[in-house]
Design an enzyme around this catalytic site. Sequence first.
Site, mmCIF file in Angstrom:
data_model
loop_
_atom_site.group_PDB
_atom_site.id
_atom_site.type_symbol
_atom_site.label_atom_id
_atom_site.label_comp_id
_atom_site.label_asym_id
_atom_site.label_seq_id
_atom_site.Cartn_x
_atom_site.Cartn_y
_atom_site.Cartn_z
ATOM 1 C CG HIS A 184 -86.753 48.928 -4.127
ATOM 2 N ND1 HIS A 184 -88.021 49.149 -4.606
ATOM 3 C CD2 HIS A 184 -86.758 49.363 -2.832
ATOM 4 C CE1 HIS A 184 -88.763 49.705 -3.653
ATOM 5 N NE2 HIS A 184 -88.023 49.850 -2.573
ATOM 6 C CB CYS A 232 -88.581 46.399 -10.266
ATOM 7 S SG CYS A 232 -89.988 47.057 -9.353
#
Length: 427
Positions: free
Chosen positions: A140, A181
Amino acid sequence: MKLTVGVLALLSALSVVSADNWAVLVAGSYSWSNYRHQAGVCHAYQVLHDHGIPDDHIVVMMYDDLADNTKNPTPGIVINEPDGPNVYEGIVKDYTGADVTPEVFFSVLKGEEAAVAGIGSGKVIKSGPEDYVFINMVDHGNTGFFSFPHSHLYADDLFQVIKDMHSNNQYKEMVMYMESCESGSMYDGIYPDNIGFYVTTSADPTESSYACYFDDLRDTYIGDRFGCCWMENSDTSDLTTLTLGEQYQIIKECNLKSHSPWYGQPSMLDEVVGTFMGMGKKPNSFRQWHSKDDAVPSEDVPVAILRNKMNKANGEEKIALQAELNTLLKKREFVQEITKNIATLVTGDQELAEHYMANPKRKVNDWTCYKRAVDAFNDKCFQFGENPFAMKMTPTLLNLCENNFSADNIVRRIEEVCNFGSVTGFE
């Protein structure tokens, strides 16, 4: 005495420094819902190993909580594609669990053996001026940072390490593939085009990365779309002729849900992929290509997992799963409400706070303020490693910093609002 032509040729050959390949593979997350990250790094190891890069030149950092996980219906087996091979088999595990940190990662890159003595395998890369380095990072992230299990790595710190390695002649050329992301924000506007560095990312500075391949047996997503695109291409292509530029176009066309940008030195697009991933294996032209149309944004994975499980369930099990989903969604609303409260206290204006949340900044200029704010939000409110959804709130903190609200003010308000103690499960 005159030297013969043969002797001169031998001396000339001895003076040539041979080039080596080195690689560092990092999965920054843990837990079954993040299965795909470690599965991807295991697959990346198999790509490099199969193409001839020796294990003593590959450093793997992964939490290692999948193979023996109680949720694993196939103990000892980890896959990265539907009905795929066991990518965990033979895997090198240099740094696991609490040893997977930005500090260890940086020491590995810089070849600082003393800094990692007694930690994991203690292995570092020992790259020199003629060597090629490949780095794959999967986890992430959000604007300007990449997450590790219990901390995070900032873009400016990563750039400083790469720049120092270049200045110290610790590589000839370096290629990095990053899956997270907003991963484009780790490089956009930061890297020059003359330090032998090339990177492509799973998403641009404003986009989510995407998971794919929901596995009904394992009840989780086993792949990331970007990672599966480049690795499946590497498995089925001749890397002695395929260029980085050609692979980039394949990735771009495959990773349709987000835009995969590249940054760095344009001339490196003409380099063959095998220069960095190894030249040793012939392509597997019979390997099946799987549809990735079930891809979902990374932040929606916990929600999608529950909904997929509900589709298979009946009766009381389905009711329990619906309750679990409702709780998860309420927890996410709580994260957003906490962020709004912080921004309101900082600005003294709820309408302005809501505006900052709805129109987040994506470019970091004041790194000092931003890093202090993010660190405080992580430490006092929601640990990112256990609450990945909370990372989505950090652009609001950046908005406060970039609109001249002081770090002291932001940190003070975070401490005031986040007085509920440590919480988990806010995925």
